[in-house]
Design a protein around this motif. Sequence first.
Motif, short mmCIF file in Angstrom:
data_model
loop_
_atom_site.label_atom_id
_atom_site.label_comp_id
_atom_site.label_asym_id
_atom_site.label_seq_id
_atom_site.Cartn_x
_atom_site.Cartn_y
_atom_site.Cartn_z
N PHE A 128 0.79 -1.23 0.00
CA PHE A 128 0.00 0.00 0.00
C PHE A 128 0.83 1.30 0.00
O PHE A 128 0.50 2.24 -0.73
CB PHE A 128 -0.94 -0.05 1.21
CG PHE A 128 -1.94 1.05 1.26
CD1 PHE A 128 -2.95 1.15 0.32
CD2 PHE A 128 -1.90 1.99 2.28
CE1 PHE A 128 -3.90 2.16 0.38
CE2 PHE A 128 -2.83 3.00 2.35
CZ PHE A 128 -3.84 3.08 1.39
N PRO A 129 1.91 1.41 0.80
CA PRO A 129 2.64 2.69 0.83
C PRO A 129 3.30 3.07 -0.49
O PRO A 129 3.76 4.21 -0.63
CB PRO A 129 3.71 2.45 1.92
CG PRO A 129 3.15 1.38 2.78
CD PRO A 129 2.40 0.48 1.83
N SER A 130 3.35 2.17 -1.46
CA SER A 130 4.07 2.45 -2.71
C SER A 130 3.18 2.63 -3.93
O SER A 130 3.64 3.10 -4.96
CB SER A 130 5.08 1.32 -3.00
OG SER A 130 6.02 1.20 -1.97
N VAL A 131 1.91 2.29 -3.84
CA VAL A 131 1.09 2.22 -5.03
C VAL A 131 0.70 3.59 -5.60
O VAL A 131 0.59 3.76 -6.82
CB VAL A 131 -0.17 1.35 -4.79
CG1 VAL A 131 -1.09 2.00 -3.76
CG2 VAL A 131 -0.89 1.06 -6.09
N VAL A 132 0.49 4.60 -4.75
CA VAL A 132 0.02 5.90 -5.24
C VAL A 132 0.99 6.53 -6.24
O VAL A 132 0.59 6.88 -7.37
CB VAL A 132 -0.27 6.85 -4.07
CG1 VAL A 132 -0.51 8.28 -4.59
CG2 VAL A 132 -1.49 6.38 -3.30
N PRO A 133 2.27 6.73 -5.91
CA PRO A 133 3.17 7.36 -6.88
C PRO A 133 3.41 6.51 -8.12
O PRO A 133 3.64 7.05 -9.21
CB PRO A 133 4.47 7.56 -6.09
CG PRO A 133 4.44 6.52 -5.02
CD PRO A 133 2.98 6.41 -4.65
N VAL A 134 3.33 5.18 -7.97
CA VAL A 134 3.51 4.30 -9.13
C VAL A 134 2.34 4.46 -10.10
O VAL A 134 2.53 4.53 -11.32
CB VAL A 134 3.66 2.84 -8.67
CG1 VAL A 134 3.67 1.89 -9.87
CG2 VAL A 134 4.94 2.66 -7.86
N LEU A 135 1.14 4.55 -9.56
CA LEU A 135 -0.03 4.77 -10.41
C LEU A 135 0.07 6.11 -11.15
O LEU A 135 -0.22 6.19 -12.35
CB LEU A 135 -1.31 4.74 -9.57
CG LEU A 135 -2.07 3.43 -9.47
CD1 LEU A 135 -3.18 3.53 -8.44
CD2 LEU A 135 -2.62 3.01 -10.81
N VAL A 136 0.48 7.16 -10.45
CA VAL A 136 0.62 8.48 -11.08
C VAL A 136 1.65 8.43 -12.20
O VAL A 136 1.42 8.92 -13.31
CB VAL A 136 1.00 9.54 -10.03
CG1 VAL A 136 1.30 10.89 -10.72
CG2 VAL A 136 -0.12 9.72 -9.02
N ALA A 137 2.80 7.81 -11.92
CA ALA A 137 3.85 7.70 -12.93
C ALA A 137 3.38 6.89 -14.13
O ALA A 137 3.70 7.20 -15.28
CB ALA A 137 5.10 7.07 -12.32
N GLY A 138 2.62 5.83 -13.86
CA GLY A 138 2.09 5.02 -14.95
C GLY A 138 1.18 5.82 -15.87
O GLY A 138 1.25 5.69 -17.10
N ARG A 139 0.34 6.65 -15.27
CA ARG A 139 -0.55 7.49 -16.08
C ARG A 139 0.24 8.52 -16.86
O ARG A 139 -0.05 8.80 -18.04
CB ARG A 139 -1.57 8.18 -15.17
CG ARG A 139 -2.56 7.25 -14.49
CD ARG A 139 -3.48 6.57 -15.51
NE ARG A 139 -4.51 5.77 -14.85
CZ ARG A 139 -4.38 4.50 -14.53
NH1 ARG A 139 -3.25 3.87 -14.82
NH2 ARG A 139 -5.37 3.85 -13.95
N LEU A 140 1.25 9.13 -16.23
CA LEU A 140 2.04 10.17 -16.90
C LEU A 140 2.81 9.60 -18.10
O LEU A 140 2.95 10.26 -19.13
CB LEU A 140 3.01 10.81 -15.91
CG LEU A 140 2.40 11.71 -14.83
CD1 LEU A 140 3.48 12.16 -13.85
CD2 LEU A 140 1.72 12.93 -15.46
N LYS A 141 3.33 8.38 -17.93
CA LYS A 141 4.17 7.80 -18.98
C LYS A 141 3.41 6.83 -19.90
O LYS A 141 3.98 6.33 -20.87
CB LYS A 141 5.38 7.09 -18.36
CG LYS A 141 6.26 8.01 -17.53
CD LYS A 141 7.55 7.36 -17.08
CE LYS A 141 8.55 7.27 -18.21
NZ LYS A 141 9.91 6.93 -17.75
N GLY A 142 2.15 6.58 -19.57
CA GLY A 142 1.37 5.65 -20.39
C GLY A 142 1.90 4.24 -20.34
O GLY A 142 1.86 3.50 -21.33
N LYS A 143 2.41 3.82 -19.16
CA LYS A 143 3.00 2.50 -18.99
C LYS A 143 2.16 1.67 -18.01
O LYS A 143 1.51 2.21 -17.11
CB LYS A 143 4.44 2.62 -18.46
CG LYS A 143 5.40 3.35 -19.40
CD LYS A 143 5.73 2.48 -20.60
CE LYS A 143 6.77 3.16 -21.49
NZ LYS A 143 8.09 3.24 -20.84
N PRO A 144 2.19 0.35 -18.14
CA PRO A 144 1.39 -0.51 -17.25
C PRO A 144 1.96 -0.59 -15.83
O PRO A 144 3.17 -0.47 -15.61
CB PRO A 144 1.45 -1.87 -17.94
CG PRO A 144 2.69 -1.84 -18.76
CD PRO A 144 2.88 -0.42 -19.19
#
Length: 377
Positions: free
Chosen positions: A99-115
């Motif tokens: 849980f402590p890591s998922v928020v920034p990973v999701l944001v980065a995924g959206r910004l870069k269009g990566k899964p």
Amino acid sequence: MENKTIVFVKHCYPAERDTRLIKLTGATRKGGYSVKLLLWDHCEELYGCKHSRSNWEEFALRLKSSYGVKSIPFWPIWWLFVLLKLVSVEWSIAYAIDFPSVVPVLVAGRLKGKPVIYESENTFIDQVIVPESVRSVFLTIEKNLANLCDATVLVDELQIQELNLTSSSKIVVVYDSTIDMLGKYNLQIPRNKIFTLFYAGMLYKGKNLNLDKLITAIRNTEDIRVVFAGYGDLTEQVESWSKEMPNKVEFIGRVPYQEVLERSLKCDLLFVLRDPKLPVNRYICGSKLFQAMMCSKPLLVNKGTSTALKVIKDNCGILVAAHNVEEIRKAIFKLKADHELRRKLGMNGRKAYEKKYSWEIMEQRLLSLYSEILNKG
């Protein structure tokens, strides 16, 4: 295959002490992928470092803080560190662990269009006892974040029920199984002169391990001893038992994983008596069962846990109520007296490991997930 990179994000350090992370990265490299790690070193007060190792490239936030819920005030710093790193480095899939890591990973995924893959290795709020209303809020948030990811990896199928996950994202169960080491040893049921129990792992009061009940159960017995390996705030208590009863209790401290497996193979009985009043113990099996299965050893386990359900299904151990000292004592005596029963339970576990739970099977699940996600793009 074009070289692709999987970046793992987890609030742990160093990676070498995290056996599951080592297994995940090993399987990933075996599949032909490159590996990057973003980690949080909770013991230092420096603000970032980079290491290039033979097996992966590693970026670590060095920010001193407690673990668990006490680390929440520091999460924004961790999130910013992760987001900036993910935006600046190249990767094909971002793999957020817990849980402590998922928020920034999701944001980065959206910004870069990566899964993005989310792994709920330990349901965050289940590691402490809190009011059900608070727990419900955290579980709802975790569920919603998981559903936003391209896939969710769970370590136990019961987490699907707990988190009430929907089919909006791919769900894969990758048990925290043990790498098969049995081929390196001769499979022989030991004939130890003293019936030996073995436990290796984190020794923390907050884990509700019921070790005191087990010690009470064997205190006035003959030809029975227990060996503990590990670290945590219970080590002082375990050391005091070893000094009080040197013929019955041995504490060997933190040992290499190879030695853990060797001692598991040589002992007579493995045990895990985690209390089901802690939700994480009800919903997540953990690695102790698979360690016992791989080593062809019976397991003594507390009733009311996910581990107990699998032990019942595969008939590979004995269930006890961990608060009932007499029940623990009777189970140990039963196994001590019946060599054939120990052999049968151990072999049942080994068969289940080979058919359903081996790390080789888990590796294939993980690599198939990578392939499916990347082929969608």
